[in-house]
Design a protein around this motif. Sequence first.
Motif, PDB file in Angstrom:
ATOM      1  N   GLY A  46      -5.870  -3.654  -2.804  1.00  0.00           N
ATOM      2  CA  GLY A  46      -5.016  -3.293  -3.947  1.00  0.00           C
ATOM      3  C   GLY A  46      -4.944  -1.782  -4.126  1.00  0.00           C
ATOM      4  O   GLY A  46      -3.870  -1.218  -4.380  1.00  0.00           O
ATOM      5  N   ARG A  47      -6.106  -1.116  -4.018  1.00  0.00           N
ATOM      6  CA  ARG A  47      -6.129   0.340  -4.162  1.00  0.00           C
ATOM      7  C   ARG A  47      -5.312   0.991  -3.034  1.00  0.00           C
ATOM      8  O   ARG A  47      -4.558   1.927  -3.266  1.00  0.00           O
ATOM      9  CB  ARG A  47      -7.561   0.847  -4.139  1.00  0.00           C
ATOM     10  CG  ARG A  47      -7.632   2.319  -4.507  1.00  0.00           C
ATOM     11  CD  ARG A  47      -9.040   2.881  -4.584  1.00  0.00           C
ATOM     12  NE  ARG A  47     -10.027   1.936  -5.060  1.00  0.00           N
ATOM     13  CZ  ARG A  47     -11.250   1.822  -4.565  1.00  0.00           C
ATOM     14  NH1 ARG A  47     -11.629   2.586  -3.555  1.00  0.00           N
ATOM     15  NH2 ARG A  47     -12.109   0.951  -5.061  1.00  0.00           N
ATOM     16  N   ILE A  48      -5.480   0.472  -1.821  1.00  0.00           N
ATOM     17  CA  ILE A  48      -4.734   1.020  -0.684  1.00  0.00           C
ATOM     18  C   ILE A  48      -3.238   0.802  -0.884  1.00  0.00           C
ATOM     19  O   ILE A  48      -2.421   1.708  -0.650  1.00  0.00           O
ATOM     20  CB  ILE A  48      -5.221   0.390   0.636  1.00  0.00           C
ATOM     21  CG1 ILE A  48      -6.614   0.906   0.972  1.00  0.00           C
ATOM     22  CG2 ILE A  48      -4.255   0.680   1.782  1.00  0.00           C
ATOM     23  CD1 ILE A  48      -7.284   0.177   2.129  1.00  0.00           C
ATOM     24  N   ALA A  49      -2.866  -0.408  -1.345  1.00  0.00           N
ATOM     25  CA  ALA A  49      -1.453  -0.688  -1.597  1.00  0.00           C
ATOM     26  C   ALA A  49      -0.918   0.237  -2.690  1.00  0.00           C
ATOM     27  O   ALA A  49       0.206   0.758  -2.594  1.00  0.00           O
ATOM     28  CB  ALA A  49      -1.262  -2.150  -1.994  1.00  0.00           C
ATOM     29  N   GLY A  50      -1.702   0.444  -3.750  1.00  0.00           N
ATOM     30  CA  GLY A  50      -1.293   1.364  -4.820  1.00  0.00           C
ATOM     31  C   GLY A  50      -1.159   2.788  -4.314  1.00  0.00           C
ATOM     32  O   GLY A  50      -0.199   3.500  -4.663  1.00  0.00           O
ATOM     33  N   ASP A  51      -2.119   3.207  -3.489  1.00  0.00           N
ATOM     34  CA  ASP A  51      -2.059   4.560  -2.924  1.00  0.00           C
ATOM     35  C   ASP A  51      -0.834   4.712  -2.019  1.00  0.00           C
ATOM     36  O   ASP A  51      -0.158   5.748  -2.032  1.00  0.00           O
ATOM     37  CB  ASP A  51      -3.326   4.882  -2.144  1.00  0.00           C
ATOM     38  CG  ASP A  51      -4.534   5.077  -3.057  1.00  0.00           C
ATOM     39  OD1 ASP A  51      -4.334   5.199  -4.293  1.00  0.00           O
ATOM     40  OD2 ASP A  51      -5.681   5.095  -2.541  1.00  0.00           O
ATOM     41  N   LEU A  52      -0.557   3.680  -1.221  1.00  0.00           N
ATOM     42  CA  LEU A  52       0.629   3.733  -0.360  1.00  0.00           C
ATOM     43  C   LEU A  52       1.911   3.781  -1.181  1.00  0.00           C
ATOM     44  O   LEU A  52       2.854   4.508  -0.839  1.00  0.00           O
ATOM     45  CB  LEU A  52       0.645   2.535   0.596  1.00  0.00           C
ATOM     46  CG  LEU A  52      -0.386   2.575   1.730  1.00  0.00           C
ATOM     47  CD1 LEU A  52      -0.339   1.265   2.516  1.00  0.00           C
ATOM     48  CD2 LEU A  52      -0.123   3.750   2.649  1.00  0.00           C
ATOM     49  N   ALA A  53       1.955   3.004  -2.256  1.00  0.00           N
ATOM     50  CA  ALA A  53       3.132   3.022  -3.131  1.00  0.00           C
ATOM     51  C   ALA A  53       3.293   4.397  -3.777  1.00  0.00           C
ATOM     52  O   ALA A  53       4.406   4.935  -3.856  1.00  0.00           O
ATOM     53  CB  ALA A  53       3.017   1.940  -4.195  1.00  0.00           C
ATOM     54  N   ALA A  54       2.164   4.969  -4.238  1.00  0.00           N
ATOM     55  CA  ALA A  54       2.222   6.310  -4.836  1.00  0.00           C
ATOM     56  C   ALA A  54       2.648   7.341  -3.800  1.00  0.00           C
ATOM     57  O   ALA A  54       3.437   8.253  -4.097  1.00  0.00           O
ATOM     58  CB  ALA A  54       0.863   6.677  -5.425  1.00  0.00           C
ATOM     59  N   ALA A  55       2.143   7.192  -2.572  1.00  0.00           N
ATOM     60  CA  ALA A  55       2.534   8.122  -1.511  1.00  0.00           C
ATOM     61  C   ALA A  55       4.010   7.990  -1.193  1.00  0.00           C
ATOM     62  O   ALA A  55       4.703   8.991  -0.971  1.00  0.00           O
ATOM     63  CB  ALA A  55       1.693   7.874  -0.258  1.00  0.00           C
ATOM     64  N   GLU A  56       4.505   6.774  -1.187  1.00  0.00           N
ATOM     65  CA  GLU A  56       5.939   6.552  -0.940  1.00  0.00           C
ATOM     66  C   GLU A  56       6.777   7.170  -2.055  1.00  0.00           C
ATOM     67  O   GLU A  56       7.806   7.802  -1.799  1.00  0.00           O
ATOM     68  CB  GLU A  56       6.223   5.044  -0.813  1.00  0.00           C
ATOM     69  CG  GLU A  56       7.664   4.712  -0.516  1.00  0.00           C
ATOM     70  CD  GLU A  56       8.126   5.208   0.843  1.00  0.00           C
ATOM     71  OE1 GLU A  56       9.352   5.393   1.004  1.00  0.00           O
ATOM     72  OE2 GLU A  56       7.288   5.415   1.742  1.00  0.00           O
ATOM     73  N   GLN A  57       6.337   6.991  -3.298  1.00  0.00           N
ATOM     74  CA  GLN A  57       7.044   7.608  -4.437  1.00  0.00           C
ATOM     75  C   GLN A  57       7.005   9.131  -4.322  1.00  0.00           C
ATOM     76  O   GLN A  57       8.005   9.805  -4.580  1.00  0.00           O
ATOM     77  CB  GLN A  57       6.414   7.156  -5.768  1.00  0.00           C
ATOM     78  CG  GLN A  57       6.663   5.703  -6.111  1.00  0.00           C
ATOM     79  CD  GLN A  57       8.135   5.409  -6.299  1.00  0.00           C
ATOM     80  OE1 GLN A  57       8.893   6.230  -6.792  1.00  0.00           O
ATOM     81  NE2 GLN A  57       8.548   4.223  -5.863  1.00  0.00           N
ATOM     82  N   ALA A  58       5.860   9.668  -3.939  1.00  0.00           N
ATOM     83  CA  ALA A  58       5.736  11.119  -3.776  1.00  0.00           C
ATOM     84  C   ALA A  58       6.642  11.611  -2.650  1.00  0.00           C
ATOM     85  O   ALA A  58       7.270  12.665  -2.759  1.00  0.00           O
ATOM     86  CB  ALA A  58       4.287  11.499  -3.496  1.00  0.00           C
ATOM     87  N   ARG A  59       6.718  10.832  -1.565  1.00  0.00           N
ATOM     88  CA  ARG A  59       7.602  11.209  -0.460  1.00  0.00           C
ATOM     89  C   ARG A  59       9.061  11.188  -0.902  1.00  0.00           C
ATOM     90  O   ARG A  59       9.828  12.098  -0.581  1.00  0.00           O
ATOM     91  CB  ARG A  59       7.403  10.272   0.729  1.00  0.00           C
ATOM     92  CG  ARG A  59       8.183  10.706   1.972  1.00  0.00           C
ATOM     93  CD  ARG A  59       8.096   9.693   3.099  1.00  0.00           C
ATOM     94  NE  ARG A  59       8.677   8.409   2.786  1.00  0.00           N
ATOM     95  CZ  ARG A  59       9.993   8.144   2.778  1.00  0.00           C
ATOM     96  NH1 ARG A  59      10.852   9.090   3.036  1.00  0.00           N
ATOM     97  NH2 ARG A  59      10.422   6.933   2.505  1.00  0.00           N
ATOM     98  N   LEU A  60       9.440  10.164  -1.650  1.00  0.00           N
ATOM     99  CA  LEU A  60      10.815  10.094  -2.152  1.00  0.00           C
ATOM    100  C   LEU A  60      11.114  11.254  -3.093  1.00  0.00           C
ATOM    101  O   LEU A  60      12.191  11.864  -3.024  1.00  0.00           O
ATOM    102  CB  LEU A  60      11.058   8.755  -2.855  1.00  0.00           C
ATOM    103  CG  LEU A  60      11.067   7.523  -1.946  1.00  0.00           C
ATOM    104  CD1 LEU A  60      11.197   6.249  -2.794  1.00  0.00           C
ATOM    105  CD2 LEU A  60      12.207   7.605  -0.941  1.00  0.00           C
ATOM    106  N   ALA A  61      10.155  11.574  -3.955  1.00  0.00           N
ATOM    107  CA  ALA A  61      10.338  12.713  -4.864  1.00  0.00           C
ATOM    108  C   ALA A  61      10.435  14.015  -4.068  1.00  0.00           C
ATOM    109  O   ALA A  61      11.266  14.881  -4.371  1.00  0.00           O
ATOM    110  CB  ALA A  61       9.184  12.789  -5.859  1.00  0.00           C
ATOM    111  N   ALA A  62       9.611  14.152  -3.036  1.00  0.00           N
ATOM    112  CA  ALA A  62       9.655  15.362  -2.196  1.00  0.00           C
ATOM    113  C   ALA A  62      10.982  15.456  -1.457  1.00  0.00           C
ATOM    114  O   ALA A  62      11.559  16.538  -1.338  1.00  0.00           O
ATOM    115  CB  ALA A  62       8.496  15.364  -1.217  1.00  0.00           C
TER     116      ALA A  62
END
Length: 164
Positions: A46-62
Amino acid sequence: MPQISQIAATYASQIFWLLVTFGILYFGIGKMMVPRVIATVDAREGRIAGDLAAAEQARLAADTVEEAWRVKMDEARAAALAETSAAKAQAAKAAESQVKSADAELAERLAHHDLAVGNAKASAMLNLQTVAAEVAQDLVAKVSGLTVSIDAAADAVRRSNAHG
């Protein structure tokens, strides 16, 4: 053989305790430890999935920020190019104006100098004719001994210059 008759009793007791031990281990590990390990693995997933989702959101924002930056840079380049073109055009006009002004000034100076040269040439020709008339008068006096007026000598010089 008494040892063979004891085998059944000995093995029965060992098999019983083996089953009890395996039962305790099964219930201890299977019912207590395995759920905890599974819960830990699920929490990590779950933490890894959350981190991946946050990373994806950060990538989209970037990506969004980068695209906005590219648009601004393109606008800035276009503005700089327009300003440069305007400055070049203005400099070309200024240079052209200066060249025209310099050409006009040089043409005026040239005309003035041409006039001065023409006046100097006319004055020199006049002085040359006067000197030629005086030389002709002196030459006639020395060669023939006659006295000729300056007007007659000047007229002879003019006629000689006209006919070559």
